[in-house]
Design a protein around this motif. Structure first.
Motif, mmCIF file in Angstrom:
data_model
loop_
_atom_site.group_PDB
_atom_site.id
_atom_site.type_symbol
_atom_site.label_atom_id
_atom_site.label_comp_id
_atom_site.label_asym_id
_atom_site.label_seq_id
_atom_site.Cartn_x
_atom_site.Cartn_y
_atom_site.Cartn_z
ATOM 1 N N ARG A 1 -10.843 -4.892 8.922
ATOM 2 C CA ARG A 1 -10.184 -5.923 8.117
ATOM 3 C C ARG A 1 -8.811 -6.260 8.675
ATOM 4 N NH1 ARG A 1 -9.796 -4.356 2.017
ATOM 5 N NH2 ARG A 1 -12.048 -4.226 2.420
ATOM 6 N N ARG B 1 -11.129 -0.552 6.960
ATOM 7 C CA ARG B 1 -9.735 -0.985 6.903
ATOM 8 C C ARG B 1 -9.256 -1.460 8.269
ATOM 9 N NH1 ARG B 1 -9.174 3.720 3.564
ATOM 10 N NH2 ARG B 1 -8.274 4.848 5.334
ATOM 11 N N THR C 1 -13.165 2.939 0.450
ATOM 12 C CA THR C 1 -12.966 2.174 1.670
ATOM 13 C C THR C 1 -12.816 3.129 2.844
ATOM 14 O OG1 THR C 1 -11.830 0.473 0.390
ATOM 15 C CG2 THR C 1 -11.572 0.406 2.783
#
Length: 341
Positions: free
Chosen positions: A35, A32, A27
């Motif tokens: 999100r 991140r 990731t």
């Protein structure tokens, strides 16, 4: 069987099954961050809605404590004498919303089907843009158009409906004989029917966009298969597109209804406010919760403002429930398994 010169693979242990493992990707920080931003935005929207509900509840508590259960059953609106309720305006709100959605759904459904199934590719983008631009027209413009242009041209239709369908309670007009040529037309003006037509044109683009999006996701393989088996274009639409887009049709209808229930300015400019339950949609006189707030906001006392906040809380909860149901149905319709063959 192993090739010559290659060692044979060891046999798996007895009783042990091969387990497929999902690949684990790394990731990235940007993912991140994105999100987290999405989650934060969703949480912020829910927080704002919660704060609005708490604010309305806090401001409406004084009036609700005095009115009690009669707040939902009283038609009069006299908060300074502690005799008030939303029975009349709530009935008018529902009637205007139902009238609007009864007109808007056929328009939205026909427009969505034409754009997604019949319109030429060069014309499709233009039509989509026009429908979306219609949703951007201010409410006051619709209100002016409805009050000064549409109303004078719809009175004849209202009179015709009252003449031949007055046996139906909604189309009855008290104190008027539609067959009398000398009957004044003012009994048909500023009615729920006229306000519903204006609101219908305002909510049609919303419902049409949801329906069109769902229709465009119908599986092309099944559609082509129906045509290959000899079905007409309408037969393919009826057998494939409409069943697949049923969730979108219902969701668009509910979203349009939620929008119609909360319309303020256009309804306020057209109706003649009455504080009595008015079930006859063709007859002069109507009301709605949003129009009530716009009408009494400037002259309300402290207690009257609390009563208006209570009416706003009722409208907030009603539209919240309608929009939640609509979003759930629309999301379920968009999540269908529409794979192309």
């Amino acid at each position: 069987m192993p090739r010559l010169g290659q060692p044979s693979e060891p046999d798996p242990e007895p009783g042990r099954e091969d387990v497929r493992r999902a690949p684990r990707g790394r990731t990235e920080p940007v993912d991140r961050l994105f999100r987290g931003a999405l989650r934060g935005s969703g949480a912020l929207v829910l927080l704002i809605m919660l704060l609005v509900g708490l604010f309305l509840t806090y401001r409406a508590f004084q009036a609700l404590e005095v009115a009690g259960g009669s707040f939902l059953t009283t038609s009069a609106w006299e908060p300074d004498s502690h005799h008030f309720g939303i029975a009349a305006v709530l009935t008018g709100t529902v009637l205007i919303g139902v009238t609007a959605i009864s007109i808007a759904v056929p328009l939205a459904l026909g427009t969505a089907l034409y754009i997604s199934e019949y319109a030429p590719r060069k014309l499709k983008r233009t039509l989509v843009s026009l429908v979306d631009l219609m949703a951007a027209v201010p409410s006051v413009v619709f209100g002016l158009w409805g009050a000064f242009f549409l109303q004078g041209h719809v009175v004849g239709l209202s009179r015709w409906i009252a003449t031949y369908f007055s046996w139906f309670p909604l189309f009855k007009v008290d104190g008027a004989d539609p067959r009398d040529p000398l009957q004044t037309v003012t009994v048909y003006t500023s009615s729920t029917f006229i306000a519903g037509i204006v609101v219908a044109l305002m909510v049609t683009p919303i419902a049409c966009s949801v329906m069109r999006e769902t229709f465009s996701q119908a599986p092309a393989g099944e559609r082509e298969g129906a045509l290959a088996l000899g079905a007409t274009r309408w037969g393919a639409i009826r057998a494939v597109v409409l069943p697949y887009g049923l969730g979108g049709v219902i969701g668009g209808t509910m979203l349009g209804l939620g929008r119609a229930l909360g319309e303020t300015i256009a309804v306020y400019m057209i109706i003649s406010p009455v504080f009595a339950v008015q079930p006859h949609i063709l007859q002069n006189g109507a009301n709605s919760v949003s129009a009530l707030i716009a009408l009494r906001y400037g002259s309300a006392s402290d207690f009257g403002m609390s009563a208006l906040m209570a009416a706003g809380l009722a409208l907030f909860l009603m539209t919240l429930v309608v929009n939640f149901i609509a979003s759930s149905i629309a999301a379920r319709g968009r999540s269908g398994t529409g794979t192309e063959a």
